[in-house]
Each structure stands twice: as structure tokens, then as C-alpha cells.
Design an enzyme around this catalytic site. Structure first.
Site, short mmCIF file in Angstrom:
data_model
loop_
_atom_site.label_atom_id
_atom_site.label_comp_id
_atom_site.label_asym_id
_atom_site.label_seq_id
_atom_site.Cartn_x
_atom_site.Cartn_y
_atom_site.Cartn_z
N LYS A 8 -28.33 -115.71 86.85
CA LYS A 8 -26.93 -115.57 86.40
C LYS A 8 -26.02 -115.34 87.59
O LYS A 8 -26.44 -114.81 88.63
CB LYS A 8 -26.77 -114.42 85.38
CG LYS A 8 -27.11 -113.01 85.89
CD LYS A 8 -25.99 -112.28 86.56
CE LYS A 8 -26.46 -111.00 87.24
NZ LYS A 8 -25.61 -110.48 88.27
N PRO A 96 -34.24 -116.09 94.18
CA PRO A 96 -34.55 -115.11 95.23
C PRO A 96 -34.51 -113.67 94.69
O PRO A 96 -33.83 -113.38 93.71
CB PRO A 96 -33.45 -115.33 96.27
CG PRO A 96 -32.83 -116.63 95.94
CD PRO A 96 -33.04 -116.88 94.49
N ALA A 98 -33.80 -109.56 94.77
CA ALA A 98 -32.74 -108.62 95.22
C ALA A 98 -31.53 -109.38 95.74
O ALA A 98 -30.98 -109.08 96.80
CB ALA A 98 -33.27 -107.64 96.29
N GLY A 100 -28.73 -110.44 93.63
CA GLY A 100 -27.53 -110.42 92.79
C GLY A 100 -27.53 -111.53 91.75
O GLY A 100 -26.50 -111.83 91.14
N ALA A 102 -30.04 -111.58 89.28
CA ALA A 102 -30.80 -111.01 88.16
C ALA A 102 -32.19 -111.64 88.00
O ALA A 102 -32.68 -111.78 86.88
CB ALA A 102 -30.00 -111.11 86.86
N GLY A 103 -32.83 -111.99 89.11
CA GLY A 103 -34.15 -112.62 89.04
C GLY A 103 -35.20 -111.74 88.36
O GLY A 103 -35.96 -112.23 87.52
N ALA A 106 -34.49 -111.64 84.76
CA ALA A 106 -34.82 -112.94 84.17
C ALA A 106 -36.31 -113.00 83.84
O ALA A 106 -36.70 -113.43 82.74
CB ALA A 106 -34.45 -114.06 85.13
N ASP A 138 -29.13 -106.30 82.63
CA ASP A 138 -28.92 -107.76 82.58
C ASP A 138 -29.92 -108.49 81.69
O ASP A 138 -29.78 -109.68 81.45
CB ASP A 138 -29.04 -108.36 84.00
CG ASP A 138 -27.94 -107.89 84.94
OD1 ASP A 138 -26.88 -107.46 84.45
OD2 ASP A 138 -28.15 -107.96 86.16
O1 C5P Z 1 -30.02 -101.53 84.52
P1 C5P Z 1 -30.57 -101.93 85.85
O2 C5P Z 1 -31.97 -101.43 86.08
O3 C5P Z 1 -30.43 -103.40 86.13
O4 C5P Z 1 -29.65 -101.23 86.95
C1 C5P Z 1 -30.07 -101.03 88.26
C2 C5P Z 1 -29.20 -99.96 88.92
O5 C5P Z 1 -27.86 -100.45 89.05
C3 C5P Z 1 -29.06 -98.68 88.11
O6 C5P Z 1 -30.08 -97.77 88.41
C4 C5P Z 1 -27.70 -98.15 88.54
O7 C5P Z 1 -27.79 -97.48 89.75
C5 C5P Z 1 -26.92 -99.42 88.78
N1 C5P Z 1 -26.08 -99.82 87.63
C6 C5P Z 1 -24.93 -99.08 87.35
N2 C5P Z 1 -24.14 -99.45 86.30
C7 C5P Z 1 -24.46 -100.52 85.53
C8 C5P Z 1 -25.61 -101.29 85.79
C9 C5P Z 1 -26.41 -100.90 86.87
O8 C5P Z 1 -24.62 -98.11 88.05
N3 C5P Z 1 -23.66 -100.86 84.51
#
Ligand code: C5P
Length: 310
Positions: A8, A96, A98, A100, A102-103, A106, A138
Site C-alpha cells: 500500500k 521490501p 520496513a 513504509g 506495509a509488507g 500484507a 494496516d
Molecule cells: O499497528 P502496527 O503494529 O502496524 O504499528 C506499529 C507501530 O506504529 C506502533 O507500535 C506505534 O508505535 C506506531 N503507530 C502509531 N499510531 C498508529 C499506527 C501505528 O503510533 N495509528
């Protein structure tokens, strides 16, 4: 059972003030693009996970992998235990790590869709989305695909009316960025600005201009409206991305933006040929590790084949 799942980009990413649970309230416009991972799940005596392809060595193969956790969460929701809930998960990566894009989310979405089929668990899309939301912000969008507005942590979705197809060049960074670190840096930069007398950031709100432009299907209208509140944080952690963004703009990109928490930069092109040209020029300019073209919107996690029965 094999499932194909897209990456994404965020066409808008508006980030509010951090909540008590550490997450940030978001208003975002997700857009699924044609850069896909494939995930195969097979019945097995015990849980196992293997990864091949792009950045494979950087991906954990134990229960810390979100795809493994997805299989466990789905088994729990379906009431399966022991050997009935064991699968071997094979992830073929093109997205790839890490980046950005959302691999990891996904791959988790693909695992949910694949295990739901393999086990004939019969969870509805809505039930799957609930399990997905428990795994990461995501993951529900990667099940759904297309173009959609996300609220809450990003997990509350509504489809967006978007016409036409958009062509992108994606420039991949030389190393990854931690999503949590990018959000924390965003908080720090904002606190410093407020301490210097700037007003606190406004509540995140959906860009009605962007939604109107998306309905028109005209990339020239959409390009200048792409926004990402995490971009200053990503640029402060990786200043070299400024050159990447500038190179895309110089070569006629209609919009140039850091994707999600970065470091991938997404460039909106005029058409498919321009996207290909941008990808070649960005790679040649030495401002990224590699670049690829992609188009969107594309569907979310999709069952490709039932390997056991074919
Ligand atoms: O939900 P996910 O594991 O993808 O998020 C990874 C990290 O990104 C979270 O631990 C948080 O630090 C940050 N995050 C956030 N606010 C969001 C989504 C993610 O602070 N809405």
C-alpha cells in the site's frame, strides 16, 4: 493454498496527537498497488515459516513474524488447536521490508485469507477484519485492497470512490525505518515546534479536495494533493530522501511523497510509460537502492490457487 497480496501507499496520512495506548489517531487514504507478495500455507505437523525473495534475510522465521501470529490468531478465532491449527507458511517477498509499504501487514493479511480457506474456517470478511485489526493497524486494509479511508489507528475502513488507474514509481531506500521510531520522531518534532510558540497540530481531517480529485480520475489533480504528516519525521531520520523526492519532481512526477513511515518514496506519474521512465531515471540517478513501477488501485489479499487440489 496460495494468496497474492499487494503493498500500500498512503495518499493522505493525517496524524493526530498520541493516545494513552501509545497509538496515534489517524485519518488516512490507503491505496493498494501492484507490488505483490505471495503466501502459501500447507498443513504441517507443527508450525513453521520460510521466507524467500526480496530482503528475505531480514524477516524473522519464528512466532515474532506477524504472519505466524496471524495463523495463530485465526486458529483461535476458528476454535482450532494442536495439529489442526499447524501450518507451514511460505512467504515469497517482493515488497521490501520496513519500507513504509506495509509488507509485513500484507503477509499477515495473506496468511489470514489463506488459512481461512485451507481450514474451511468460514469466517466472514467482517470477522477476518476483526482478527486482522488485532494484529496491526494496516492489516485490515490489505485484506480489503482498492482505495479506502482509514480512521482510528487506521483499522476502521470505508471504501473511497476513486475513478481510473494511477501509475506510480516507487523508489526503495538503502535501509529500512522503524514505524514506531518514525511516529516517536513526529511527536518530538511537533513538541519542539509547540515549545517554540507554534500552535498544536489540528485534529486529523480527511482532505475533501483529495477525495474530489480521486473521483475525477485525473492524476494531475491528485498529485499536488498527496500529503503525509510523517514525512518531516522520515526526512529528519533519513535526510537523503530529500534528494530522492527532488529527483522525482525534476523528472515530472505529478506528486512526490514518502510512503507511510518511509523510507520508500512514491511518485505519481502521468501514465504507465512515464512511471517506467521515472523508475529508470531514479535508479540511474543513484538516489535510491532500486525503483519499480506499480499501478493502483488493485484488490486486496486474493486466493490464487488451492495447491492441494490442483
Ligand atoms: O499497528 P502496527 O503494529 O502496524 O504499528 C506499529 C507501530 O506504529 C506502533 O507500535 C506505534 O508505535 C506506531 N503507530 C502509531 N499510531 C498508529 C499506527 C501505528 O503510533 N495509528
Amino acid at each position: 493454498m496460495t494468496v497474492k497480496v499487494p503493498a500500500k501507499v498512503n495518499l493522505q496520512l493525517a496524524v493526530g496527537r498520541v493516545r494513552d495506548d501509545g497509538y496515534h489517531p489517524l485519518v488516512t487514504v490507503f491505496h493498494a498497488v501492484s507490488l505483490h507478495d505471495e503466501v502459501t500455507v500447507r498443513p504441517a505437523a507443527k508450525m513453521a515459516l520460510a521466507v524467500t525473495g526480496e530482503d528475505a534475510a531480514a524477516v524473522p522465521t519464528d512466532r515474532s513474524n506477524l504472519a505466524w501470529r496471524a495463523a495463530s490468531a485465526l486458529a483461535k478465532a476458528a476454535g482450532l488447536r494442536g495439529v489442526d491449527a499447524a501450518v507451514r507458511i511460505e512467504i515469497r517477498k517482493r515488497i521490501p521490508v520496513a519500507a513504509g509499504l506495509a509488507g509485513g501487514s500484507a503477509d499477515a493479511a495473506a496468511t489470514l485469507a489463506a488459512c481461512n480457506e485451507l481450514w474451511q474456517a468460514g469466517l466472514s470478511q467482517r470477522e477476518l477484519a476483526e482478527v486482522a485489526a488485532g494484529l496491526g493497524s494496516d492489516v485490515p486494509f490489505l485484506l480489503m485492497g482498492g482505495t479506502a479511508v482509514g480512521r482510528g489507528r487506521g483499522e476502521q475502513l470505508s471504501p473511497a470512490l476513486a475513478a481510473g488507474s494511477y501509475h506510480w514509481a516507487l523508489a526503495f531506500g538503502r535501509s529500512g525505518l522503524s514505524t514506531a521510531q518514525v511516529y516517536a520522531t513526529c511527536d518530538r518534532l511537533r513538541a519542539a515546534r509547540v515549545a517554540a510558540g507554534a500552535p498544536p497540530p489540528a485534529e486529523p481531517a480527511l482532505s475533501t479536495e483529495l477525495m474530489t480529485a480521486l473521483r475525477s480520475g485525473d492524476p494531475a489533480r491528485v498529485g499536488p494533493l498527496l500529503t503525509n504528516d510523517l514525512q518531516p519525521a522520515a526526512l529528519s531520520l533519513k535526510p537523503e530522501l530529500r534528494r530522492t523526492l527532488a529527483a522525482g519532481r525534476e523528472h515530472g512526477a505529478l506528486g512526490a511523497i514518502v510512503s507511510g513511515s518511509g523510507p520508500t518514496c512514491a511518485f505519481l506519474a502521468r501514465d504507465a510509460a512515464h512511471a517506467r521512465e521515472l523508475a529508470v531515471l531514479l535508479t540511474g540517478a543513484g538516489v535510491c537502492r532500486a525503483a519499480a513501477r506499480a499501478s493502483g488501485p488493485v484488490p486486496g489479499a486474493t486466493v490464487l490457487r488451492d495447491s492441494g487440489r490442483s
